[in-house]
Design a protein around this motif. Structure first.
Motif, short mmCIF file in Angstrom:
data_model
loop_
_atom_site.label_atom_id
_atom_site.label_comp_id
_atom_site.label_asym_id
_atom_site.label_seq_id
_atom_site.Cartn_x
_atom_site.Cartn_y
_atom_site.Cartn_z
N VAL A 45 -2.58 -3.75 7.30
CA VAL A 45 -2.42 -2.30 7.43
C VAL A 45 -2.29 -1.95 8.91
CG1 VAL A 45 -3.41 -0.05 6.82
CG2 VAL A 45 -3.97 -2.04 5.42
N GLY A 49 -1.71 3.88 -3.24
CA GLY A 49 -2.46 5.10 -2.95
C GLY A 49 -2.19 6.09 -4.08
N HIS A 105 4.74 1.03 5.74
CA HIS A 105 4.59 0.30 4.48
C HIS A 105 5.54 -0.90 4.44
CE1 HIS A 105 3.17 4.42 3.05
NE2 HIS A 105 2.12 3.65 2.98
N HIS A 147 -2.29 -2.43 -3.94
CA HIS A 147 -3.25 -1.34 -3.69
C HIS A 147 -2.58 0.01 -3.42
CE1 HIS A 147 -7.39 -0.13 -3.29
NE2 HIS A 147 -7.06 0.63 -2.28
N GLU A 200 -5.93 2.70 -5.99
CA GLU A 200 -7.22 3.34 -5.74
C GLU A 200 -7.83 3.84 -7.05
OE1 GLU A 200 -6.06 6.40 -3.05
OE2 GLU A 200 -5.66 5.00 -1.41
N GLY A 202 0.76 -1.24 0.00
CA GLY A 202 0.00 0.00 0.00
C GLY A 202 0.79 1.29 0.00
N PRO A 203 1.95 1.36 -0.68
CA PRO A 203 2.65 2.64 -0.71
C PRO A 203 1.85 3.66 -1.52
CG PRO A 203 3.70 1.12 -2.23
CD PRO A 203 2.65 0.33 -1.48
N ASN A 204 2.17 4.91 -1.31
CA ASN A 204 1.46 5.97 -2.02
C ASN A 204 2.32 6.51 -3.14
OD1 ASN A 204 -0.77 5.84 -0.24
ND2 ASN A 204 0.48 6.90 1.28
#
Ligand code: ARG
Length: 587
Positions: free
Chosen positions: A348, A161, A133, A159, A270, A122-124
């Protein structure tokens, strides 16, 4: 294949029944006084309490039946009525032979294989990855390995971000730097260039710049917000830019994750569900699952018996945009359509507990998931020596690539200090350093009960002594080289016979693998695998110190010990593989 504990439980349960007592009381556990007996059953105490009888007398009756049925078992009555169980060598030998013949060394496949999705990492996009993360990546990867090992059908998804305000911030900041790019020209009809207008370094620079400016200047922030809304509404130039940002980020992330040995099946994010949102919202509205609240559209999820108040989930903000929870709901919808998983695990940090509680309740309300089909696998924070959340020296968040490099540097130094890998080629040495560094990072994280916080101490994690990943790799390498030497001398494995307590103790550890795997699965608990790996390595060490292998003159004893060593190596490699550790051939 039944483990010793299960076999003993079966025998003791039968003896309880034969003595006219409840069969369920025959559960056997590893003893808390291994100096007296390796296994025990405490059921006679409960039986006596229920029947208002003397526990020692009941234990005696059970023991008589047990002795008659199982001549390969020593049975003693201890204290107020404990049954101490001491398997005879033949029982250990039989179990060891069965483990040696099984490539899974006793670990069974799941009886009810599921379709499981694991959402982790889930890194952005554009924001640097932080240790949260990293934890998600390491824990999630271990769970995907474990679930696959058990025979579940697993799909993992990173997933990303890639749909929040940070995208609008990147867009506006890039516009300020390069206003002439076609992406900003509303009249441009395309096609947009194939080549990205930014590198990963640009992204890493643009985001903090925009973020700082936005904090200082509300108007600047408003511009980013507007750009985000336009992006979400489908402005073509912004969509084209988003694609570039995502692809540039993914390329860079893939390098880091490959280095770490963490793999994702899907690199979605996302933004992938944007096209589902409008219909989903309309549908939820139609079914009266939503409510208007202060200009926003929300789903109420609080329940009467909640201990603390849970805010409603915001589906559409008062400014008309989709939020984090919206994309998470739409992602559940998408996953249901594409994969229809029985279970989705979200690995998470604990800090997002309310978010997931809101999303899960809303999803169930909306009929997108069944109770128990969505699970938040939470974890605590990684702290610095000051006990606060880990930061870099300049106060920023950690970068994965920097962390890996730091660990590798220390791994090289430690290897050299310990005189390891001296005869390897430079490439082979570097490969070992990589494996040692990854082992240090992963094991030090996974060995903790996942919900606790832990203190990050790279120097300790990279040690070859103590409860560390490098220690375990080293033990595995040592067993491997012992077996190679035996092969070189033409020595053969043979059926197991038990001539020493340390051998029996090693068999007990090997036997515990199946139970460890079960507990790790049900608790989503990689630390149990770490514990097992460490205990196994310790049991092998004790065995190896007390029971000579290559110098042993008695041929059958030596052959039996080689079988034990080989089985230990197979199991150690397997369990280390489940926590993502890669054992080098040599070091
Ligand atoms: N990108 C999020 C963060 O950095 C983590 C994503 C977790 N997965 C999810 N489906 N929400 O906090």
């Amino acid at each position: 294949m039944t483990s010793l504990v299960e076999e003993l439980t079966g025998a003791v349960s039968a003896a309880f029944a034969a003595a006219g007592l409840p069969r369920e009381l025959g559960g056997v556990i590893e003893s808390d006084r291994p100096d007296l007996a390796p296994y025990q059953c405490n059921g006679a105490l409960a039986a006596a309490k229920a029947a208002k009888a003397n526990p020692r007398a009941l234990a005696g009756a059970v023991a008589d039946h047990l002795k008659a049925a199982r001549p390969d078992l020593g049975v003693e009555i201890a204290g107020p009525g404990f049954l101490n169980l001491i398997p005879l060598p033949s029982m250990y030998a039989q179990r060891a032979d069965a483990l040696a013949a099984d490539p899974r060394t006793g670990a069974r496949l799941a009886s009810d294989p599921l379709r499981v999705m694991i959402d982790f990492g889930g890194p952005n996009v554009a924001k640097p990855m932080h240790v949260g993360h990293l934890r998600s990546s390491v824990i999630g990867d271990s769970l995907q390995r474990l679930f696959r090992f058990l025979g579940h059908d697993v799909t993992s998804d990173i997933h990303l971000g890639d749909w929040g305000l940070q995208m609008g911030q990147l867009i506006t900041e890039l516009q300020d730097e390069q206003p002439g790019l076609p992406y900003f020209d509303a009249g441009f009809t395309g096609p947009y260039p194939d080549e990205a207008p930014v590198s990963i370094d640009d992204l890493a620079r643009l985001y903090p710049q925009a973020s700082a400016k936005g904090k200082a200047d509300p108007e600047r922030q408003e511009r980013s917000r507007k750009a985000t809304a336009e992006l979400q509404a489908g402005r073509p130039g912004y969509r084209a830019l988003l694609r570039h940002f995502i692809l540039v980020s993914i390329a860079a992330l893939k390098v880091d994750f490959d280095d770490l040995g963490v793999h994702f099946d899907l690199w979605k994010g996302e933004s992938d569900v944007n096209d589902l949102i409008a219909d989903m919202v309309a549908d939820l509205r139609k079914r009266a699952i939503t409510e208007e609240s202060a200009g926003a559209l929300v789903i109420r999820v609080a329940r009467e018996d909640d201990k603390k108040e849970l805010a409603p989930l915001i589906l559409v903000s008062s400014q008309g945009s989709a939020l984090y929870a919206t994309t998470d709901l739409a992602t559940i919808l998408e996953r249901r359509r594409e994969l229809d998983p029985d279970l989705i695990l979200y690995v998470v940090d604990l800090g997002q507990s309310d978010h997931f509680e809101q999303v899960f309740r809303a999803a169930i309300k909306a009929g997108l998931a069944e109770d128990g089909g969505l699970e938040h696998v939470k974890f605590g924070t990684v702290n610095g020596p000051d006990g606060k959340r880990l930061r870099t020296r300049d106060g920023g968040t950690f970068r994965l690539a920097d962390l890996i490099e730091q660990a590798r540097e220390r791994a090289r130094a430690r290897l050299t200090e310990a005189g390891l890998g001296a005869e390897l080629s430079p490439e082979a040495f570097e490969d070992v350093a990589r494996k040692v560094a990854n082992a240090a990072i992963k094991f030090s994280d996974l060995q903790n009960v996942r919900t606790t916080n832990y203190v990050f101490d790279l120097d300790r994690f990279v040690c070859f002594e103590g409860k560390t990943g490098p220690y375990l790799l080293y033990q595995a390498v040592r067993i491997g080289s012992l077996l190679r030497k035996a092969e070189g001398e033409g020595l053969k494995d043979g059926p197991v016979q038990i001539s020493h307590d340390a051998e029996a103790a090693l068999v007990r550890r090997l036997d515990g693998f199946e139970a460890a795997v079960q507990r790790a699965e049900s608790g989503r608990a990689p630390h149990i695998l770490c514990e097992h790996a460490f205990n196994l390595a310790q049991a092998f060490s004790a065995f190896y110190t007390q029971c000579p292998i290559l110098p042993e003159k008695d041929e059958p004893i030596r052959a039996a010990r080689l079988t034990l060593a080989r089985t230990t190596l197979t199991q150690l490699r397997t369990v280390l593989g489940l926590i993502g550790l890669d054992v080098p051939e040599r070091m």
